[in-house]
Motif scaffolding. Structure first.
Motif, PDB file in Angstrom:
ATOM      1  N   ASP A  35       0.598  -1.313   0.055  1.00  0.00           N
ATOM      2  CA  ASP A  35       0.009  -0.184   0.051  1.00  0.00           C
ATOM      3  C   ASP A  35       0.785   1.434   0.130  1.00  0.00           C
ATOM      4  O   ASP A  35       0.480   2.326   0.184  1.00  0.00           O
ATOM      5  N   GLU A  55      -7.378  -5.831  -7.318  1.00  0.00           N
ATOM      6  CA  GLU A  55      -7.469  -4.423  -7.329  1.00  0.00           C
ATOM      7  C   GLU A  55      -6.841  -4.024  -5.835  1.00  0.00           C
ATOM      8  O   GLU A  55      -7.454  -4.172  -5.019  1.00  0.00           O
ATOM      9  N   THR A  56      -5.643  -3.399  -5.892  1.00  0.00           N
ATOM     10  CA  THR A  56      -5.047  -3.052  -4.671  1.00  0.00           C
ATOM     11  C   THR A  56      -4.481  -1.626  -4.615  1.00  0.00           C
ATOM     12  O   THR A  56      -4.497  -1.013  -5.928  1.00  0.00           O
ATOM     13  N   ALA A  57      -3.846  -1.262  -3.689  1.00  0.00           N
ATOM     14  CA  ALA A  57      -3.240   0.203  -3.886  1.00  0.00           C
ATOM     15  C   ALA A  57      -2.062   0.058  -4.911  1.00  0.00           C
ATOM     16  O   ALA A  57      -2.116   1.088  -5.684  1.00  0.00           O
ATOM     17  N   THR A  59      -1.723  -2.144  -7.431  1.00  0.00           N
ATOM     18  CA  THR A  59      -2.114  -2.335  -8.814  1.00  0.00           C
ATOM     19  C   THR A  59      -2.739  -1.349  -9.399  1.00  0.00           C
ATOM     20  O   THR A  59      -2.763  -0.989 -10.382  1.00  0.00           O
ATOM     21  N   LYS A  60      -3.516  -0.581  -8.523  1.00  0.00           N
ATOM     22  CA  LYS A  60      -4.066   0.707  -8.958  1.00  0.00           C
ATOM     23  C   LYS A  60      -3.272   1.754  -9.377  1.00  0.00           C
ATOM     24  O   LYS A  60      -3.377   2.347 -10.632  1.00  0.00           O
ATOM     25  N   GLN A  61      -2.168   1.919  -8.714  1.00  0.00           N
ATOM     26  CA  GLN A  61      -1.118   2.909  -9.350  1.00  0.00           C
ATOM     27  C   GLN A  61      -0.576   2.547 -10.676  1.00  0.00           C
ATOM     28  O   GLN A  61      -0.305   3.208 -11.546  1.00  0.00           O
ATOM     29  N   THR A  64      -2.961   2.232 -14.027  1.00  0.00           N
ATOM     30  CA  THR A  64      -3.221   3.566 -14.594  1.00  0.00           C
ATOM     31  C   THR A  64      -2.277   4.362 -15.081  1.00  0.00           C
ATOM     32  O   THR A  64      -2.407   5.506 -15.650  1.00  0.00           O
TER      33      THR A  64
END
Length: 352
Positions: A35, A55-57, A59-61, A64
């Motif tokens: 995270d 979907e984790t902190a 993988t979101k970063q 995108t």
């Protein structure tokens, strides 16, 4: 040079980092559960060691970021339904199949595909997991929790299993490794051998199949294609949009291993034809403890993943490479591993 971030910090991410280090590249595998705020720069590049991710902190970063290579391809090939649809669309040979819908029953499967039908979960389920056999002689029914979540394939009585690893650059340039012969036991890859002279006759056909797919997807990097050989025909079984277990032998046996080729492609570095060094073979280490006495065996290279050892878990692999076949055969006799390894070692010795 920009930083190359790898979504996933398993063994494939570690080997990508290892391959990029001599090139002076900053490669950073990322634990998908972290995270922490990643210091992603605008011109950094992102790749992945896996087809799908939660979907984790972290993988979101990564997912995108504007320079995530092949981001749109991953979901299309991670889902076996859309993967099969791509193969059909491109008229690439694969086992007869259909999607398992909510109202699909076993009788339809038998009428359509024959008396033995393999169901596969649309997502996940590698190494023999996520599979369910329908057998007409046993009156097998489709479980309710498989409906709408699987595909059904005709059972294929194949002669052997082969795979092809290829790389494609951003300019469409493509190079391929020689076909690899693979042995699966209980759905898990135990051993590979490459190159084999007798497989040369299928090389151009396999390259045309994988190349057509990579071009259609405008894919950049390494992709693997697992096939059944049935007589003189190749049927595509699975695709992996990433570096692949059956290409591990290239670390010892090729001028440029699959990991370096992937790094070169996604960072837009020059690609080059692969030069095979010598005869290679690979043994997966599955649920066994490391034994550093293996290092006494000639032509052997050990890759240990530093994972907790559990039954059925890939915890490392052994590569062998030598121009002297007798050295390879002697190495197999010196390698002591529990069942079912004697079967895999005998298979390797027979195919050398």
């Amino acid at each position: 040079m920009s930083t190359l971030w790898v979504l996933g910090a398993g063994q494939l991410g570690a080997m990508l980092k290892q391959a990029g280090t001599p090139l002076g590249l900053d490669i950073r595998p990322v634990d998908i559960e972290t995270d922490e705020v990643l210091p992603l720069a605008q011109d950094d590049i992102v790749t992945a060691e896996r087809e799908e991710w939660p979907e984790t902190a972290a993988t979101k970063q990564l997912a995108t970021h504007k320079n995530f290579v092949n981001l749109d391809t991953f979901p299309q090939l991670a889902d076996r339904l859309t993967q099969k649809q791509w193969l059909d669309r491109l008229e690439l040979a694969t086992a007869p199949w259909f999607p398992v819908e909510e109202d699909t029953d076993a009788d339809y499967a038998y009428q359509t595909l024959g008396e033995r039908v393999l169901m596969k979960r649309r997502r996940g389920g590698y190494d023999g997991k996520g599979q369910y056999w329908l057998k007409q002689t046993e009156n097998t029914a489709i479980p309710d929790d498989w409906k709408g979540l699987a595909i059904a394939e005709q059972a294929i009585n194949f002669d052997e299993e082969v795979s092809l690893v290829g790389v494609r650059g951003k300019n469409g340039e493509k190079y391929f490794y020689p076909l690899t012969l693979n042995l699966h036991i209980n759905g898990i890859l135990y051993a590979s051998i490459s190159p084999l002279k007798r497989l040369d006759q299928y090389q151009s056909k396999a390259e045309a199949m994988l190349g057509k797919l990579m071009d259609a997807l405008d894919y950049v990097g390494v992709m693997a294609m697992e096939c059944f050989r049935v007589g003189d025909e190749l049927l595509i079984n699975e695709l992996a949009p990433r570096v692949h277990n059956s290409g591990h032998w290239s670390q010892a046996g090729a001028s440029i291993c699959q990991f370096e080729n992937h790094v070169r492609a996604v960072t837009n570095l020059p690609l080059a034809p692969v030069q095979v060094k010598n005869q290679s073979m690979m043994v997966n280490l599955i649920g066994v403890d490391v034994d550093y006495q293996w290092l006494n065996i000639k032509a052997l290279e050990l890759y240990w993943y530093k994972k907790e050892v559990r039954p059925g878990r890939k915890v490392g692999h052994l590569n062998f490479c030598s121009a002297d076949i007798s050295v390879l055969k002697q190495g197999l006799t010196e390698l002591t591993l529990p069942a079912p390894y004697p079967e895999a070692l005998e298979w390797l010795e027979k195919n050398l």
